[in-house]
Design an enzyme around this catalytic site. Structure first.
Site, mmCIF file in Angstrom:
data_model
loop_
_atom_site.group_PDB
_atom_site.id
_atom_site.type_symbol
_atom_site.label_atom_id
_atom_site.label_comp_id
_atom_site.label_asym_id
_atom_site.label_seq_id
_atom_site.Cartn_x
_atom_site.Cartn_y
_atom_site.Cartn_z
ATOM 1 N N CYS A 49 88.353 62.558 1.689
ATOM 2 C CA CYS A 49 87.673 61.254 1.576
ATOM 3 C C CYS A 49 87.842 60.378 2.802
ATOM 4 O O CYS A 49 87.245 59.302 2.878
ATOM 5 C CB CYS A 49 88.142 60.511 0.331
ATOM 6 S SG CYS A 49 89.797 59.799 0.488
ATOM 7 N N CYS A 118 106.264 66.240 2.976
ATOM 8 C CA CYS A 118 105.994 67.586 3.481
ATOM 9 C C CYS A 118 104.545 67.903 3.122
ATOM 10 O O CYS A 118 104.218 68.111 1.956
ATOM 11 C CB CYS A 118 106.966 68.548 2.799
ATOM 12 S SG CYS A 118 106.832 70.235 3.382
#
Ligand code: FE
Length: 130
Positions: A49, A118
């Site tokens: 997006c 991460c």
């Protein structure tokens, strides 16, 4: 501004790898992604997006083989979801706007937050600072 698309629309917009990781919760192989060793200055956006998610300023080398950050950009709150898959208890992080799977957050990061976001490279789109 939520970005709601159907699975079919995401499939059309994304590559196979992007779809597998960002929309289906997959993981890229460590040391395989485009950004784990990227040291350029800029902003990492959601590949789905376009929302700015992380800045190079909070990126560090965790040695994990995935791009790692000690916090999201500015005061952005990522969506956090308890993940008990693969026999582990982890906290999954997703894009707060389109719910793309990004990766996980762990409590073994550097100061000042002690957090390690991460993140899969393939869920990100890096835009270099001009
Ligand atoms: Fe997104």
């Amino acid at each position: 501004m939520a970005e709601e698309k159907t699975d079919e629309q995401w499939k059309e917009k994304l590559t196979e790898d992007q779809y597998r990781v960002a929309r289906c919760g997959g993981t890229e192989a460590p040391f395989s992604g485009e950004y784990y060793a990227n040291h350029e200055e800029g902003v990492y956006h959601c590949v789905c997006c376009g929302l700015p998610l992380f800045s190079s300023q909070e990126k560090y080398d965790s040695g994990s083989g995935w791009p790692s950050y000690w916090k999201p950009i500015d005061d952005l709150k990522l969506e956090e979801i308890r993940d008990t898959s693969h026999g582990m208890i982890r906290v999954e992080v997703r894009c707060p706007q389109c719910h793309a799977h990004l990766g996980h957050v762990f409590e073994d990061g550097p100061p000042p937050t002690g957090l390690r976001y991460c993140i899969n490279s393939v869920s990100l789109d890096f835009k270099k600072q001009d």
